[in-house]
Design a protein around this motif. Structure first.
Motif, PDB file in Angstrom:
ATOM      1  N   ALA A  27       0.840  -1.200   0.000  1.00 34.11           N
ATOM      2  CA  ALA A  27       0.000   0.000   0.000  1.00 34.11           C
ATOM      3  C   ALA A  27       0.874   1.249   0.000  1.00 34.11           C
ATOM      4  N   LYS A  28       0.314   2.345  -0.523  1.00 37.28           N
ATOM      5  CA  LYS A  28       1.033   3.613  -0.551  1.00 37.28           C
ATOM      6  C   LYS A  28       1.265   4.106   0.873  1.00 37.28           C
ATOM      7  N   ARG A  29       2.204   5.032   1.007  1.00 37.26           N
ATOM      8  CA  ARG A  29       2.548   5.553   2.339  1.00 37.26           C
ATOM      9  C   ARG A  29       1.320   6.100   3.061  1.00 37.26           C
ATOM     10  N   ASP A  30       0.546   6.909   2.376  1.00 43.61           N
ATOM     11  CA  ASP A  30      -0.639   7.503   2.981  1.00 43.61           C
ATOM     12  C   ASP A  30      -1.918   6.828   2.509  1.00 43.61           C
ATOM     13  N   GLY A  31      -1.788   5.619   2.001  1.00 46.49           N
ATOM     14  CA  GLY A  31      -2.939   4.919   1.451  1.00 46.49           C
ATOM     15  C   GLY A  31      -3.691   4.091   2.473  1.00 46.49           C
ATOM     16  N   LYS A  32      -4.308   3.043   1.967  1.00 41.15           N
ATOM     17  CA  LYS A  32      -5.163   2.184   2.784  1.00 41.15           C
ATOM     18  C   LYS A  32      -4.343   1.475   3.867  1.00 41.15           C
ATOM     19  N   TYR A  33      -4.930   1.367   5.058  1.00 38.83           N
ATOM     20  CA  TYR A  33      -4.266   0.682   6.162  1.00 38.83           C
ATOM     21  C   TYR A  33      -5.242  -0.298   6.793  1.00 38.83           C
ATOM     22  N   LEU A  34      -4.687  -1.252   7.534  1.00 40.62           N
ATOM     23  CA  LEU A  34      -5.513  -2.274   8.173  1.00 40.62           C
ATOM     24  C   LEU A  34      -6.039  -1.811   9.526  1.00 40.62           C
ATOM     25  N   GLU A  35      -5.172  -1.165  10.329  1.00 38.05           N
ATOM     26  CA  GLU A  35      -5.589  -0.708  11.650  1.00 38.05           C
ATOM     27  C   GLU A  35      -4.709   0.463  12.081  1.00 38.05           C
ATOM     28  N   LYS A  36      -5.346   1.447  12.664  1.00 38.40           N
ATOM     29  CA  LYS A  36      -4.609   2.574  13.243  1.00 38.40           C
ATOM     30  C   LYS A  36      -4.240   2.184  14.687  1.00 38.40           C
ATOM     31  N   ILE A  37      -2.936   2.216  14.976  1.00 38.57           N
ATOM     32  CA  ILE A  37      -2.448   1.783  16.284  1.00 38.57           C
ATOM     33  C   ILE A  37      -2.213   2.966  17.215  1.00 38.57           C
ATOM     34  N   GLY A  38      -1.855   4.121  16.649  1.00 37.99           N
ATOM     35  CA  GLY A  38      -1.579   5.274  17.499  1.00 37.99           C
ATOM     36  C   GLY A  38      -1.243   6.504  16.688  1.00 37.99           C
ATOM     37  N   THR A  39      -0.759   7.525  17.389  1.00 38.12           N
ATOM     38  CA  THR A  39      -0.363   8.785  16.755  1.00 38.12           C
ATOM     39  C   THR A  39       1.000   9.210  17.280  1.00 38.12           C
ATOM     40  N   TYR A  40       1.662  10.066  16.478  1.00 38.55           N
ATOM     41  CA  TYR A  40       2.983  10.582  16.832  1.00 38.55           C
ATOM     42  C   TYR A  40       3.045  12.035  16.395  1.00 38.55           C
ATOM     43  N   ASN A  41       3.295  12.932  17.356  1.00 36.62           N
ATOM     44  CA  ASN A  41       3.392  14.364  17.063  1.00 36.62           C
ATOM     45  C   ASN A  41       4.805  14.838  17.396  1.00 36.62           C
ATOM     46  N   PRO A  42       5.678  15.003  16.379  1.00 33.77           N
ATOM     47  CA  PRO A  42       7.058  15.436  16.647  1.00 33.77           C
ATOM     48  C   PRO A  42       7.216  16.946  16.781  1.00 33.77           C
ATOM     49  N   ASN A  43       6.131  17.709  16.716  1.00 34.11           N
ATOM     50  CA  ASN A  43       6.211  19.169  16.714  1.00 34.11           C
ATOM     51  C   ASN A  43       6.434  19.771  18.089  1.00 34.11           C
ATOM     52  N   VAL A  44       6.304  19.009  19.142  1.00 38.57           N
ATOM     53  CA  VAL A  44       6.469  19.523  20.494  1.00 38.57           C
ATOM     54  C   VAL A  44       7.670  18.837  21.151  1.00 38.57           C
ATOM     55  N   ASN A  45       8.157  19.424  22.228  1.00 34.90           N
ATOM     56  CA  ASN A  45       9.289  18.842  22.934  1.00 34.90           C
ATOM     57  C   ASN A  45       8.879  18.552  24.358  1.00 34.90           C
ATOM     58  N   PRO A  46       8.921  17.327  24.832  1.00 31.20           N
ATOM     59  CA  PRO A  46       9.210  16.097  24.114  1.00 31.20           C
ATOM     60  C   PRO A  46       8.047  15.697  23.208  1.00 31.20           C
ATOM     61  N   ALA A  47       8.360  14.910  22.185  1.00 30.78           N
ATOM     62  CA  ALA A  47       7.347  14.491  21.219  1.00 30.78           C
ATOM     63  C   ALA A  47       6.226  13.721  21.910  1.00 30.78           C
ATOM     64  N   VAL A  48       5.000  13.920  21.422  1.00 33.29           N
ATOM     65  CA  VAL A  48       3.837  13.253  22.016  1.00 33.29           C
ATOM     66  C   VAL A  48       3.542  11.986  21.213  1.00 33.29           C
ATOM     67  N   ILE A  49       3.549  10.857  21.903  1.00 35.02           N
ATOM     68  CA  ILE A  49       3.253   9.573  21.262  1.00 35.02           C
ATOM     69  C   ILE A  49       2.098   8.943  22.005  1.00 35.02           C
ATOM     70  N   ASP A  50       1.023   8.679  21.287  1.00 33.62           N
ATOM     71  CA  ASP A  50      -0.139   7.991  21.848  1.00 33.62           C
ATOM     72  C   ASP A  50      -0.223   6.653  21.126  1.00 33.62           C
ATOM     73  N   LEU A  51       0.040   5.574  21.842  1.00 34.34           N
ATOM     74  CA  LEU A  51       0.133   4.266  21.207  1.00 34.34           C
ATOM     75  C   LEU A  51      -0.696   3.248  21.969  1.00 34.34           C
ATOM     76  N   ASN A  52      -1.458   2.444  21.230  1.00 41.75           N
ATOM     77  CA  ASN A  52      -2.158   1.308  21.801  1.00 41.75           C
ATOM     78  C   ASN A  52      -1.150   0.164  21.851  1.00 41.75           C
ATOM     79  N   VAL A  53      -0.501  -0.009  22.991  1.00 38.13           N
ATOM     80  CA  VAL A  53       0.581  -0.990  23.119  1.00 38.13           C
ATOM     81  C   VAL A  53       0.068  -2.401  22.858  1.00 38.13           C
ATOM     82  N   ASP A  54      -1.109  -2.724  23.380  1.00 35.66           N
ATOM     83  CA  ASP A  54      -1.644  -4.076  23.174  1.00 35.66           C
ATOM     84  C   ASP A  54      -1.934  -4.338  21.702  1.00 35.66           C
TER      85      ASP A  54
END
Length: 178
Positions: A27-54
C-alpha cells in the motif's frame, strides 16, 4: 501478504503529524491501512506519542514488521519489550505475572524519566526568561545612566554660570570698573 507497522503522514507542510498504522507492505505511504495503532506528534518537545501498546503487540505477534522509525517509537513506548516478555512467557521462562511486573516497572521508570525531562525543559525555559529579563533590565539601566549625565552636566553649567554672574548690579559695576 506482508504487513508493516509504519507511519502515515498527516498535517500540513512543515508541521508533520503521523498516524502509526498496520498496513499492507504494497500500500502507498498515505494509502489504505488495516488498523490505526496510534499517533505521533514530533512538533512539540518532548514528542507526544499515543500508542495502543496491546494492539501493536498483537500485530507484532502476528508477524508484522515495523519500519525503522516505527520500531524506535514502539521501543520508546515499550511495545517491543512487551512482545519480548510475552515470548518468554510462551517459552516458559517467565510467568505472566512476572512479565506484567517487569513491564509495569519499566513503564514507571520511563514515565519518571519523561517527567524529569519535562521539568528540566520548563526550568531551562524559566531560566532563559529570567536571563532575558535581567539583560533587558541592564540595557534599560544603561540607557537611563547615559541620559542622566547629560542632564547633570547642563545643571552644573548653569550653576557655574550663576556663580560667575554678578549677584547685584553694584557688583557688576565694580567688576566693570576694574
Amino acid at each position: 501478504m506482508s504487513v508493516k507497522i509504519r507511519l502515515q503522514r498527516h498535517g500540513k507542510k512543515g508541521k508533520p503529524f503521523y498516524w502509526i498504522v498496520a498496513a499492507d507492505a504494497r500500500a502507498k505511504r498515505d494509502g489504505k491501512y488495516l488498523e490505526k495503532i496510534g499517533t505521533y506528534n514530533p512538533n512539540v518537545n518532548p514528542a507526544v506519542i499515543d500508542l495502543n501498546v496491546d494492539g501493536a503487540v498483537k500485530w507484532l505477534q502476528n508477524g508484522a514488521q515495523p519500519t525503522d522509525t516505527a520500531k524506535n517509537i514502539l521501543s520508546y513506548k515499550g511495545a517491543m519489550l512487551k512482545n519480548h516478555l510475552l515470548g518468554g512467557v510462551r517459552k516458559g521462562a517467565l510467568t505472566q505475572e512476572q512479565a506484567d511486573a517487569k513491564f509495569a516497572a519499566w513503564v514507571e521508570a520511563k514515565e519518571a524519566k519523561i517527567s524529569d525531562k519535562q521539568a528540566g525543559l520548563s526550568k531551562a525555559e524559566s531560566e532563559a526568561k529570567a536571563a532575558a529579563f535581567a539583560a533587558e533590565k541592564a540595557v534599560n539601566e544603561a540607557r537611563i545612566e547615559a541620559a542622566k549625565p547629560v542632564v547633570e552636566e547642563v545643571a552644573e553649567e548653569v550653576v557655574a554660570e550663576a556663580e560667575e554672574a554678578p549677584e547685584t548690579i553694584d557688583d557688576a559695576q565694580a567688576k566693570a570698573a576694574e
